[in-house]
Design a protein around this motif. Structure first.
Motif, PDB file in Angstrom:
ATOM      1  N   GLY A 115     -39.248  23.516  13.679  1.00 23.77           N
ATOM      2  CA  GLY A 115     -39.502  23.075  12.317  1.00 23.77           C
ATOM      3  C   GLY A 115     -40.922  23.367  11.847  1.00 23.77           C
ATOM      4  N   ARG A 116     -41.892  23.185  12.743  1.00 28.18           N
ATOM      5  CA  ARG A 116     -43.288  23.403  12.356  1.00 28.18           C
ATOM      6  C   ARG A 116     -43.537  24.862  12.007  1.00 28.18           C
ATOM      7  NH1 ARG A 116     -45.558  25.554  16.963  1.00 28.18           N
ATOM      8  NH2 ARG A 116     -44.299  25.282  18.838  1.00 28.18           N
ATOM      9  N   LEU A 117     -42.845  25.795  12.699  1.00 29.31           N
ATOM     10  CA  LEU A 117     -43.014  27.211  12.392  1.00 29.31           C
ATOM     11  C   LEU A 117     -42.234  27.597  11.135  1.00 29.31           C
ATOM     12  CD1 LEU A 117     -42.963  28.953  15.879  1.00 29.31           C
ATOM     13  CD2 LEU A 117     -44.877  28.021  14.579  1.00 29.31           C
ATOM     14  N   ARG A 120     -44.499  26.909   8.318  1.00 35.14           N
ATOM     15  CA  ARG A 120     -45.548  27.916   8.180  1.00 35.14           C
ATOM     16  C   ARG A 120     -45.004  29.191   7.540  1.00 35.14           C
ATOM     17  NH1 ARG A 120     -48.626  28.792  13.702  1.00 35.14           N
ATOM     18  NH2 ARG A 120     -49.586  30.399  12.400  1.00 35.14           N
ATOM     19  N   VAL A 121     -43.813  29.598   7.961  1.00 33.74           N
ATOM     20  CA  VAL A 121     -43.202  30.798   7.391  1.00 33.74           C
ATOM     21  C   VAL A 121     -42.968  30.619   5.897  1.00 33.74           C
ATOM     22  CG1 VAL A 121     -41.117  32.224   7.357  1.00 33.74           C
ATOM     23  CG2 VAL A 121     -42.137  31.565   9.536  1.00 33.74           C
ATOM     24  N   ALA A 122     -42.402  29.464   5.520  1.00 30.27           N
ATOM     25  CA  ALA A 122     -42.122  29.212   4.105  1.00 30.27           C
ATOM     26  C   ALA A 122     -43.407  29.171   3.285  1.00 30.27           C
ATOM     27  CB  ALA A 122     -41.353  27.897   3.960  1.00 30.27           C
ATOM     28  N   THR A 123     -44.453  28.578   3.847  1.00 29.64           N
ATOM     29  CA  THR A 123     -45.733  28.488   3.136  1.00 29.64           C
ATOM     30  C   THR A 123     -46.333  29.870   2.918  1.00 29.64           C
ATOM     31  OG1 THR A 123     -46.164  26.297   4.069  1.00 29.64           O
ATOM     32  CG2 THR A 123     -48.051  27.514   3.204  1.00 29.64           C
ATOM     33  N   LEU A 124     -46.347  30.695   3.972  1.00 28.66           N
ATOM     34  CA  LEU A 124     -46.886  32.046   3.839  1.00 28.66           C
ATOM     35  C   LEU A 124     -46.052  32.885   2.880  1.00 28.66           C
ATOM     36  CD1 LEU A 124     -47.901  32.884   7.513  1.00 28.66           C
ATOM     37  CD2 LEU A 124     -49.412  32.840   5.538  1.00 28.66           C
ATOM     38  N   GLN A 125     -44.730  32.732   2.953  1.00 27.40           N
ATOM     39  CA  GLN A 125     -43.861  33.503   2.073  1.00 27.40           C
ATOM     40  C   GLN A 125     -44.123  33.190   0.609  1.00 27.40           C
ATOM     41  OE1 GLN A 125     -41.698  35.772   3.125  1.00 27.40           O
ATOM     42  NE2 GLN A 125     -40.764  36.278   1.161  1.00 27.40           N
ATOM     43  N   SER A 126     -44.303  31.904   0.300  1.00 26.93           N
ATOM     44  CA  SER A 126     -44.516  31.513  -1.089  1.00 26.93           C
ATOM     45  C   SER A 126     -45.910  31.882  -1.584  1.00 26.93           C
ATOM     46  CB  SER A 126     -44.305  30.003  -1.237  1.00 26.93           C
ATOM     47  OG  SER A 126     -45.260  29.281  -0.474  1.00 26.93           O
TER      48      SER A 126
END
Length: 325
Positions: A115-117, A120-126
């Motif tokens: 979940g923590r990764l 991070r993926v969603a944050t970087l993508q946005s």
């Protein structure tokens, strides 16, 4: 000291996947075990299919080399996030080269991300915008990964669909393949309610749901999903035929062209001709021909010939050539 053998093997594998040779003594120190244990662990990895190569010497070293098959990789947090962000960025648009295999890889990776990764993926993508995003509509990567998972697992897929005229419907399908045309993603599937094969533009799909119901794949009416999609588009849209000669061999050109465009036929050792039918605007086809980097001559249609000439003049002027500033 790592006493749990499976955990120690994973640690050893993670170290060996770094592109360098590891002296046996250094691996023993890292793992907190004897060199004899390192040798036994290396033998276990080889039994699992990992091609570990040993070198001779006073402190013989080990390294992971290329083998006949691709064994599972062990990724650290940063590597997993980097791969997921890259795949999601490409999957959101039908970029050439980002095909169904790439989307399947993304589906597998996101399935096991902690979940923590995922956050991070969603944050970087946005927070990032790709420089080249394709000229087709954007698609939520989650939609593609859900579809790719059902294709790979032979699992029935339910979704809402909006047709070209705006009509809304619910579909229950047996998904067969995802196909990228370079502009859009399409799903080729058997529609259970209509009892026939259909193609669906993925950007018109919403609420995809994997039902969990398995099925045995049916035989597609044509040889490949790409060919079926090409015929489907031809039936539903006004099309035109084109012919282009390339100053390169057929295998070289074929390797750079998407499958749906067609297969070039050799006309000489260093030239080939591509004949095909498309419903795409001539402007878009002209740009695609230029982007592939080969010298080419358009034979037909006349509209494409004129478009290529106009595009060439525009590019020449933009570069300060004839007629430019």
């Amino acid at each position: 000291m790592t006493t749990d053998t499976p955990a120690r093997l994973l640690t050893l594998l993670s170290l060996l996947q770094t592109p360098r040779e590891w002296p046996g003594g250094e691996l023993a120190d890292r793992l907190g075990v004897s060199r004899r244990t390192v040798r036994r662990d290396v033998d276990r990895l080889r039994e699992l299919g990992y091609p570990v190569q040993a070198s001779m010497g006073s402190d013989g070293g080990y390294r992971l080399v290329a083998g006949k098959a691709m064994p599972p990789l062990v990724l650290d947090d940063e590597e997993a996030v980097a791969i997921a962000v890259g795949l999601r960025a490409g999957a959101g648009h039908a970029l050439e080269g980002v095909d169904e295999a790439s989307v399947r890889a993304l589906a597998k990776l996101e399935q096991v991300l902690p979940g923590r990764l995922r956050h991070r993926v969603a944050t970087l993508q946005s927070a990032t915008t790709p420089l080249t995003s394709g000229d087709g509509p954007s698609i939520a990567p989650e939609t593609l990964t859900t579809m790719a998972s059902t294709v790979a697992g032979h699992e029935r897929l339910r979704f809402a669909y909006r047709s070209g005229d705006g009509a809304e419907s619910r579909r229950l399908t047996e998904p067969y393949r995802l196909v990228s045309t370079g502009r859009r993603w399409y799903l080729v599937a058997y529609d259970l309610d209509r009892e026939d094969w259909r193609t669906f533009r993925v950007d018109r799909v919403s609420e995809p749901f994997a039902t969990g119901a398995r099925f045995s794949p049916r035989e597609l009416p044509t040889g490949s999903a790409a060919e079926y999609l090409r015929r489907s588009i031809r039936r539903h849209r006004e099309t035109y035929e084109f012919a282009v000669t390339f100053a390169a061999s057929a295998p070289v050109v074929a390797a750079r062209l998407p499958e749906w465009v067609g297969v070039p036929e050799p006309v000489g050792p260093d030239s080939c001709r591509l004949r095909g039918t498309t419903a795409d605007p001539v402007e878009w086809l002209a740009v695609r021909l230029v982007m592939h980097g080969f010298e080419f001559t358009v034979q037909e249609p006349a509209e494409l010939v004129g478009c290529v000439r106009e595009l060439g003049g525009r590019l020449l002027r933009a570069g300060g050539g004839e007629g430019g500033a």
